[in-house]
Motif scaffolding. Structure first.
Motif, short mmCIF file in Angstrom:
data_model
loop_
_atom_site.label_atom_id
_atom_site.label_comp_id
_atom_site.label_asym_id
_atom_site.label_seq_id
_atom_site.Cartn_x
_atom_site.Cartn_y
_atom_site.Cartn_z
N ARG A 229 -33.97 -19.14 -39.46
CA ARG A 229 -32.68 -18.32 -40.14
C ARG A 229 -32.78 -16.70 -40.34
NH1 ARG A 229 -29.66 -17.29 -44.73
NH2 ARG A 229 -27.46 -18.36 -44.93
N ALA A 230 -33.93 -16.34 -41.11
CA ALA A 230 -34.23 -14.86 -41.21
C ALA A 230 -34.35 -14.26 -39.90
CB ALA A 230 -35.67 -15.05 -41.83
N LEU A 231 -34.92 -14.80 -38.83
CA LEU A 231 -35.09 -13.92 -37.75
C LEU A 231 -33.76 -13.96 -37.09
CD1 LEU A 231 -38.30 -15.34 -36.14
CD2 LEU A 231 -37.81 -13.30 -37.37
N THR A 232 -32.76 -14.91 -37.05
CA THR A 232 -31.56 -14.69 -36.30
C THR A 232 -30.67 -13.77 -37.19
OG1 THR A 232 -31.69 -17.28 -36.07
CG2 THR A 232 -29.32 -16.27 -36.15
N LEU A 233 -30.79 -13.58 -38.49
CA LEU A 233 -29.87 -12.66 -39.33
C LEU A 233 -30.30 -11.28 -38.96
CD1 LEU A 233 -29.12 -14.67 -42.66
CD2 LEU A 233 -27.72 -14.42 -40.50
N ALA A 234 -31.60 -11.18 -38.97
CA ALA A 234 -32.31 -9.82 -38.58
C ALA A 234 -32.04 -9.37 -37.38
CB ALA A 234 -33.86 -9.88 -38.68
N ASP A 235 -31.59 -9.97 -36.33
CA ASP A 235 -31.23 -9.79 -34.95
C ASP A 235 -29.99 -9.35 -34.81
OD1 ASP A 235 -34.05 -9.47 -34.41
OD2 ASP A 235 -34.28 -11.36 -33.38
N LEU A 236 -29.27 -9.86 -35.57
CA LEU A 236 -27.76 -9.58 -35.29
C LEU A 236 -27.41 -8.19 -35.07
CD1 LEU A 236 -26.25 -11.44 -38.49
CD2 LEU A 236 -26.12 -12.27 -36.08
N PRO A 237 -26.20 -8.09 -33.99
CA PRO A 237 -25.73 -6.69 -33.72
C PRO A 237 -24.99 -6.06 -34.71
CG PRO A 237 -24.52 -8.52 -32.46
CD PRO A 237 -25.76 -9.16 -33.24
N ALA A 238 -24.84 -4.60 -34.62
CA ALA A 238 -24.05 -3.95 -35.75
C ALA A 238 -22.66 -4.42 -35.74
CB ALA A 238 -24.11 -2.52 -35.37
N GLY A 239 -22.17 -4.89 -36.83
CA GLY A 239 -20.72 -5.26 -36.98
C GLY A 239 -20.60 -6.71 -37.22
N VAL A 240 -21.69 -7.47 -37.03
CA VAL A 240 -21.44 -8.91 -37.07
C VAL A 240 -21.70 -9.19 -38.73
CG1 VAL A 240 -22.56 -11.08 -36.44
CG2 VAL A 240 -21.91 -9.35 -34.87
N SER A 241 -21.04 -10.07 -39.40
CA SER A 241 -21.07 -10.41 -40.67
C SER A 241 -22.46 -11.32 -40.90
CB SER A 241 -19.86 -11.08 -41.21
OG SER A 241 -20.15 -11.70 -42.63
N HIS A 242 -23.39 -10.81 -41.86
CA HIS A 242 -24.51 -11.74 -42.03
C HIS A 242 -24.27 -12.99 -42.74
CE1 HIS A 242 -26.76 -8.06 -40.66
NE2 HIS A 242 -27.90 -8.90 -40.87
N GLY A 243 -23.08 -12.83 -43.68
CA GLY A 243 -22.68 -14.04 -44.43
C GLY A 243 -22.17 -15.06 -43.45
N ALA A 244 -21.39 -14.66 -42.71
CA ALA A 244 -20.55 -15.65 -41.79
C ALA A 244 -21.78 -16.20 -40.67
CB ALA A 244 -19.46 -14.85 -40.98
N ALA A 245 -22.47 -15.36 -40.22
CA ALA A 245 -23.50 -15.89 -39.41
C ALA A 245 -24.39 -16.84 -40.09
CB ALA A 245 -24.47 -14.79 -38.59
N GLY A 246 -24.89 -16.49 -41.42
CA GLY A 246 -25.65 -17.55 -42.09
C GLY A 246 -25.07 -18.69 -42.42
N ALA A 247 -23.70 -18.75 -42.56
CA ALA A 247 -22.68 -19.97 -42.82
C ALA A 247 -23.07 -20.96 -41.43
CB ALA A 247 -21.47 -19.47 -43.43
N VAL A 248 -22.72 -20.27 -40.38
CA VAL A 248 -22.85 -21.22 -39.03
C VAL A 248 -24.20 -21.56 -38.78
CG1 VAL A 248 -22.42 -20.78 -36.63
CG2 VAL A 248 -20.68 -19.55 -38.11
N TYR A 249 -25.16 -20.75 -39.12
CA TYR A 249 -26.67 -21.29 -39.02
C TYR A 249 -26.74 -22.60 -39.83
CZ TYR A 249 -31.47 -21.17 -38.61
OH TYR A 249 -32.98 -21.66 -38.21
N ASP A 250 -26.29 -22.51 -40.93
CA ASP A 250 -26.57 -23.67 -42.01
C ASP A 250 -25.77 -24.56 -41.48
OD1 ASP A 250 -28.42 -21.82 -43.39
OD2 ASP A 250 -26.70 -21.32 -45.02
#
Length: 308
Positions: A229-250
């Motif tokens: 999860r930490a690596l996925t959120l760290a590699d997100l491109p600019a402009g992508v919401s970390h909160g939304a990506a974290g919710a999808v991952y979870d």
């Protein structure tokens, strides 16, 4: 090697293999029967329609698409300024409606089917989703609220890439391996555990070792999910919401995370139960050494007669 030592060695090898396969078997089964099933995928993603971070990310994406269409196609220059706040509010308001939840479920189902076809087929085109249906819903809402020039806003196709074409080949190979391994890895882990316990000279100890190894595999899987999860959120491109990506991952890894905690808890419970129900060994009888036989009495020397 004596048969007893040979059985113990084979049992240890089988139990070790079983414990090593536990986290990989859980991961492969989750990918094969969780991610690859459209119904389970849609069910896992459905609660995200009520997640504030996901709603905000959808509102930003759709709102930006609408505003770009307004700037490019409406020839009345004073209009975009007053329209912007109405567009933002309308999109955010739409994400709280039942129509958005239905559109969310439908979009996820269509997208998942497209991703599966791409992973199981030979098409090299990128997988994308189109937010035009959501844009059309927002336009109707703006028109209903009598927003100026809302009826003239064009509904353009806002395409979002889900699966880039450059990564299809690698992902296709990995997905095929997971589909094949998802059926035999868990079965192999169980078979190795049963074989190791059956061969063990001390089966209670073998059961405890298997349970502790299973718990360790579950703990490692929990740790791997957190690191992923930490690596996925760290590699997100600019402009992508970390909160939304974290919710999808979870949401996607929720079943796998539950399985990992189940393995951890079940392993510790079995190991503790085995330790608490062990039978105490009876004390060994003390061995008394026999005293050496007493030496035979030495006969007294005969008295000597005095010479005359």
């Amino acid at each position: 090697m004596p048969p007893r030592r040979l059985r113990s060695a084979l049992s240890a090898v089988l139990i070790t293999l079983s414990c090593l396969l536990v986290p990989f078997g859980a991961l492969a089964a989750w990918a094969a029967y969780g991610l690859a099933d459209t119904g389970r995928y849609v069910t896992a993603m459905a609660p995200l329609a009520a997640d504030p971070a996901v709603r905000e990310a959808v509102a930003d994406t759709v709102g930006d698409g609408l505003l770009r269409a307004v700037d490019q196609h409406l020839d009345v220059r004073p209009a975009p300024g007053p329209v912007r706040p109405f567009v933002r509010d309308a999109v955010r308001s739409f994400t709280h409606t039942r129509a958005f939840r239905l559109a969310w479920d439908t979009g996820n189902r269509v997208t998942h089917d497209a991703v599966l076809r791409a992973l199981r087929g030979r098409d090299e085109h990128a997988v994308t989703i189109d937010l035009a249906p959501v844009t059309a819903q927002v336009k109707r809402q703006l028109t209903h609220d009598h927003v100026p020039l809302a009826a003239r806003i064009p509904v353009e196709h806002t395409v979002v890439a889900v699966l880039p074409a450059a990564r299809l080949t690698a992902l296709r190979k990995g997905f095929h391996v997971l589909e094949v391994a998802g059926s035999w890895l868990p079965a192999a882990s169980v078979a190795f555990a049963v074989g190791g316990i059956a061969l063990a000279v001390r089966r209670r100890r073998a059961v405890a070792a298997t349970a502790l190894g299973t718990a360790l595999g579950g703990a490692l899987l929990v740790l791997a999910l957190r690191v992923g999860r930490a690596l996925t959120l760290a590699d997100l491109p600019a402009g992508v919401s970390h909160g939304a990506a974290g919710a999808v991952y979870d949401a996607l890894t929720g079943p796998l995370r539950d399985a990992a905690w189940l393995l951890l808890g079940l392993g510790l419970t079995v190991a503790l139960t085995t330790w608490l129900t062990r039978r105490p060994r009876p004390p060994r009888p003390a061995r008394h050494r026999q005293a050496p036989p007493a030496p035979a009495p030495t006969p007294a020397p005969a008295p000597t007669r005095a010479r005359a």
